[in-house]
Motif scaffolding. Structure first.
Motif: not given
Length: 268
Positions: A71, A74, A104, A107
């Motif tokens: 994460p 990201q 993503h 996401s």
């Protein structure tokens, strides 16, 4: 002896060149080599806060590679987009957001990505959210404004409960009002120059695309005045009836077209 001295010179030169070459080939030490991903992120954030956008982006790119698949990686991608945005690098910011969306699609931060994309395209120097100054929306600004609106609308539709949705709604309202007012501004300009057909066309565009915007009231009145100038009494009277039905208290019904000297961007 002379020959020996001459032959010795290239040897010295060659030695120096080799020495300098060796020095120049030494690669720089990566200062982040022993840093944890969290430290890199903290440093990147601090560099951005200090206005060192280029260094912040560099650190975020390192973090993205070092924390790949997590994460935090990201987050690094989104932060890089935001850093480009802060630096005024619109194209780079949009490219970073598009890349994030492709990599993503599911996401949990997609709502922020859409909000940020809307912000990047949002021109906040035309009124509600920035300093007020008399400006016209250029064709480029219109395109960016419409793209901004689409991003915000996507956010509001897909993530109605997002923390970013209320602000996105406000900005959507501003964009619609600004675009509608621009069309009316152009219609007013054409009317003042005697280009009545062009004025009618731009006023109709405002009504067709932004019927709920406050500028629709003036758009109707410009049409009334333009039809009257063209001697098209039936269309003038029909448009006036529509205007009276929708804006029975309109100040335009007893006055001429607004002076173009006033600030067209002023919101009601």
């Amino acid at each position: 002896m002379l020959t020996l001295r001459l032959s010795a010179v290239p040897v010295c030169v060659l030695t120096s060149v080799l020495f300098l070459s060796a020095c120049g080939s030494t690669s720089k030490v990566d200062e982040t080599a022993g840093w944890s991903p969290n430290r890199i992120y903290t440093e990147a954030t601090e560099e951005r806060a200090a206005g060192n956008y280029e260094k912040s982006v560099t650190l975020l790119e390192k973090l993205e590679g070092r924390a790949a698949g997590t994460p935090l990686a990201q987050q690094a991608q989104l932060d890089k987009a935001f850093t480009h945005y802060k630096a005024g690098e619109q194209a780079q910011a949009l490219a970073a957001i598009d890349r994030f969306q492709k990599l993503h699609p599911a996401s949990p931060a997609m709502d922020y990505a859409l909000y940020l994309k809307g912000l990047v395209n949002f021109n906040d120097n035309l009124g509600l959210f920035g300093s007020l100054a008399r400006q016209d929306l250029s064709e480029r600004d219109q395109k960016a404004a419409k793209e901004s609106f689409e991003s915000f609308r996507d956010l509001v539709t897909r993530f109605p409960d997002s923390r970013y949705t209320p602000d996105a709604r406000s900005r959507m309202t501003y964009i619609v009002n600004s675009l509608a007012q621009y069309e009316v501004h152009v219609a007013r300009y054409y009317h003042s120059r005697g280009a009545y057909v062009a004025a009618i066309n731009r006023a109709q565009t405002a009504l067709a695309d932004y019927s709920e915007a406050p500028a629709a009231e003036e758009a109707l009145f410009i049409m009334v005045r333009s039809y009257d100038a063209l001697g098209m009494a039936q269309l003038r009277d029909d448009t006036r009836r529509v205007m009276q039905a929708n804006y029975p208290q309109s100040e335009y019904l007893g006055k001429g077209v607004k002076s173009s000297s006033g600030p067209w961007w002023k919101l009601w």
